[in-house]
Design a protein around this motif. Structure first.
Motif, mmCIF file in Angstrom:
data_model
loop_
_atom_site.group_PDB
_atom_site.id
_atom_site.type_symbol
_atom_site.label_atom_id
_atom_site.label_comp_id
_atom_site.label_asym_id
_atom_site.label_seq_id
_atom_site.Cartn_x
_atom_site.Cartn_y
_atom_site.Cartn_z
ATOM 1 N N UNK A 61 0.841 -1.189 0.000
ATOM 2 C CA UNK A 61 0.000 0.000 0.000
ATOM 3 C C UNK A 61 0.882 1.247 0.000
ATOM 4 N N UNK A 62 0.500 2.300 -0.738
ATOM 5 C CA UNK A 62 1.331 3.517 -0.761
ATOM 6 C C UNK A 62 1.543 4.071 0.648
ATOM 7 N N UNK A 63 2.727 4.602 0.872
ATOM 8 C CA UNK A 63 3.044 5.169 2.172
ATOM 9 C C UNK A 63 2.304 6.478 2.380
ATOM 10 N N UNK A 64 2.226 6.895 3.628
ATOM 11 C CA UNK A 64 1.510 8.121 3.979
ATOM 12 C C UNK A 64 2.050 9.323 3.221
ATOM 13 N N UNK A 65 3.350 9.353 2.974
ATOM 14 C CA UNK A 65 3.959 10.503 2.296
ATOM 15 C C UNK A 65 3.462 10.654 0.864
ATOM 16 N N UNK A 66 2.976 9.569 0.257
ATOM 17 C CA UNK A 66 2.543 9.618 -1.142
ATOM 18 C C UNK A 66 1.055 9.884 -1.297
ATOM 19 N N UNK A 67 0.311 9.934 -0.209
ATOM 20 C CA UNK A 67 -1.148 10.018 -0.315
ATOM 21 C C UNK A 67 -1.629 11.308 -0.975
ATOM 22 N N UNK A 68 -0.949 12.395 -0.722
ATOM 23 C CA UNK A 68 -1.408 13.688 -1.254
ATOM 24 C C UNK A 68 -1.335 13.732 -2.773
ATOM 25 N N UNK A 69 -0.485 12.924 -3.381
ATOM 26 C CA UNK A 69 -0.289 12.960 -4.829
ATOM 27 C C UNK A 69 -1.019 11.840 -5.558
ATOM 28 N N UNK A 70 -1.815 11.059 -4.862
ATOM 29 C CA UNK A 70 -2.503 9.943 -5.497
ATOM 30 C C UNK A 70 -3.637 10.432 -6.392
ATOM 31 N N UNK A 71 -3.790 9.773 -7.524
ATOM 32 C CA UNK A 71 -4.864 10.080 -8.465
ATOM 33 C C UNK A 71 -5.875 8.930 -8.432
ATOM 34 N N UNK A 72 -7.124 9.203 -8.070
ATOM 35 C CA UNK A 72 -8.120 8.124 -7.996
ATOM 36 C C UNK A 72 -8.260 7.336 -9.287
ATOM 37 N N UNK A 73 -8.042 7.981 -10.435
ATOM 38 C CA UNK A 73 -8.179 7.275 -11.703
ATOM 39 C C UNK A 73 -7.080 6.249 -11.916
ATOM 40 N N UNK A 74 -5.984 6.363 -11.162
ATOM 41 C CA UNK A 74 -4.877 5.424 -11.346
ATOM 42 C C UNK A 74 -4.761 4.411 -10.210
ATOM 43 N N UNK A 75 -5.423 4.659 -9.064
ATOM 44 C CA UNK A 75 -5.289 3.682 -7.980
ATOM 45 C C UNK A 75 -6.554 2.868 -7.747
ATOM 46 N N UNK A 76 -7.693 3.274 -8.303
ATOM 47 C CA UNK A 76 -8.940 2.559 -8.048
ATOM 48 C C UNK A 76 -8.825 1.107 -8.499
ATOM 49 N N UNK A 77 -9.097 0.176 -7.597
ATOM 50 C CA UNK A 77 -9.039 -1.276 -7.800
ATOM 51 C C UNK A 77 -7.612 -1.829 -7.836
ATOM 52 N N UNK A 78 -6.639 -1.032 -7.408
ATOM 53 C CA UNK A 78 -5.273 -1.544 -7.317
ATOM 54 C C UNK A 78 -5.175 -2.533 -6.159
ATOM 55 N N UNK A 79 -4.667 -3.727 -6.421
ATOM 56 C CA UNK A 79 -4.512 -4.739 -5.370
ATOM 57 C C UNK A 79 -3.319 -4.394 -4.483
ATOM 58 N N UNK A 80 -3.533 -4.427 -3.167
ATOM 59 C CA UNK A 80 -2.495 -4.032 -2.222
ATOM 60 C C UNK A 80 -2.450 -5.004 -1.045
ATOM 61 N N UNK A 81 -1.331 -4.925 -0.343
ATOM 62 C CA UNK A 81 -1.190 -5.602 0.952
ATOM 63 C C UNK A 81 -0.751 -4.551 1.963
ATOM 64 N N UNK A 82 -1.081 -4.779 3.222
ATOM 65 C CA UNK A 82 -0.711 -3.802 4.248
ATOM 66 C C UNK A 82 -0.582 -4.500 5.587
ATOM 67 N N UNK A 83 0.298 -3.961 6.417
ATOM 68 C CA UNK A 83 0.553 -4.525 7.742
ATOM 69 C C UNK A 83 0.236 -3.479 8.794
ATOM 70 N N UNK A 84 -0.436 -3.907 9.842
ATOM 71 C CA UNK A 84 -0.805 -2.999 10.911
ATOM 72 C C UNK A 84 -1.810 -3.665 11.831
#
Length: 264
Positions: A61-84
């Motif tokens: 999953x993208x890190x917190x630092x990258x969230x401000x630059x994310x484009x919904x048209x490019x991440x929608x339905x992107x498969x991710x894994x995350x730990x927490x």
């Protein structure tokens, strides 16, 4: 000007006005038809790109630092894994009525949306799955989110849109109507900080003990733009037919009026 001449002139002006109105309607309907064709192309591209992301390799999953630059048209339905770990402080119930398809459950119920604190920092709302209405309110009878560090798999989703018709949340029951992280954070859980601008639909069986998981098959987008385009083009084709029919219907009274004028 005699009364008969005035009647003929008024009749001619009325016809011109009505025919002009039908022509304007035809132009409008043609514009709407071509607009629907543009929407059709956009929807087909959206479906193709979303399918590509669902079929691609899973990524962290993208890190917190990258969230401000994310484009919904490019991440929608992107498969991710995350730990927490899931936070036990808050949990939202988002109303949904599932259609009667092949799903195990259908009808009214709630998506159970629980905040998940990433090990690297930041909070992501996770749609853990569906619970029918009878298991949700007035008492939650579904499985709670497990505790401890977990590695989850899912796919990112753009926030659901909040419109003027969106109902106000029920704060006492922690019920809302859309999965929108910014709205959930502002209205229901203002104590959370560093919330992601997206949410994740859980797809792994880990930590998913709800009656029904979020379904990747929800990617079956409704695409009726071609149908809508044919409807508008059909209405546009109908306008000149109506104009001709109306002119024929009104031709005889005008001829009779002209004959009366001649006799006078």
């Amino acid at each position: 000007m005699s009364e008969s001449k005035q009647n003929i002139r008024q009749s001619g002006l009325g016809k011109s006005f009505f025919v002009g109105f039908l022509l304007l309607c035809m132009i409008l309907f043609l514009a709407l038809g071509f607009w629907q064709l543009d929407r059709l192309q956009w929807k087909e591209q959206l479906i193709a790109s979303a399918n590509d992301r669902l079929n691609a390799e899973r990524m962290d999953i993208p890190s917190k630092a990258a969230w401000a630059d994310l484009d919904p048209d490019t991440f929608d339905f992107q498969k991710v894994r995350m730990t927490g770990q899931f936070l036990d402080c808050c949990e939202a119930r988002v109303f949904i009525s599932l259609p009667k398809k092949r799903d195990r459950y259908s009808g009214p119920g709630y998506w159970i949306v629980t905040p998940f604190e990433l090990a690297e920092g930041g909070v992501v709302y996770v749609n853990r799955g569906f619970a029918p209405q009878e298991l949700t309110l007035p008492k939650a009878e579904y499985a709670r989110a497990p505790q401890g560090e977990l590695t989850l798999e899912g796919y990112m989703r753009r926030p659901e849109r909040v419109g003027s018709a969106t109902l106000e949340p029920d704060l006492a029951k922690q019920v809302d109507w859309v999965i929108n992280p910014a709205r959930l954070n502002e209205i229901l859980f203002p104590e959370l900080e560093d919330v992601a601008p997206f949410y994740v639909n859980l797809s792994s069986p880990t930590a998913n003990d709800l009656p029904q998981a979020p379904d990747e098959a929800a990617l079956n987008f409704t695409n009726r733009h071609l149908e809508y385009a044919f409807t508008w083009f059909g209405l546009a084709a109908l306008m000149p037919i109506l104009a001709i029919f109306w002119l024929i219907r009104t031709r005889r009274p005008r001829q009779e009026l002209a004959k009366s004028k001649t006799e006078d």
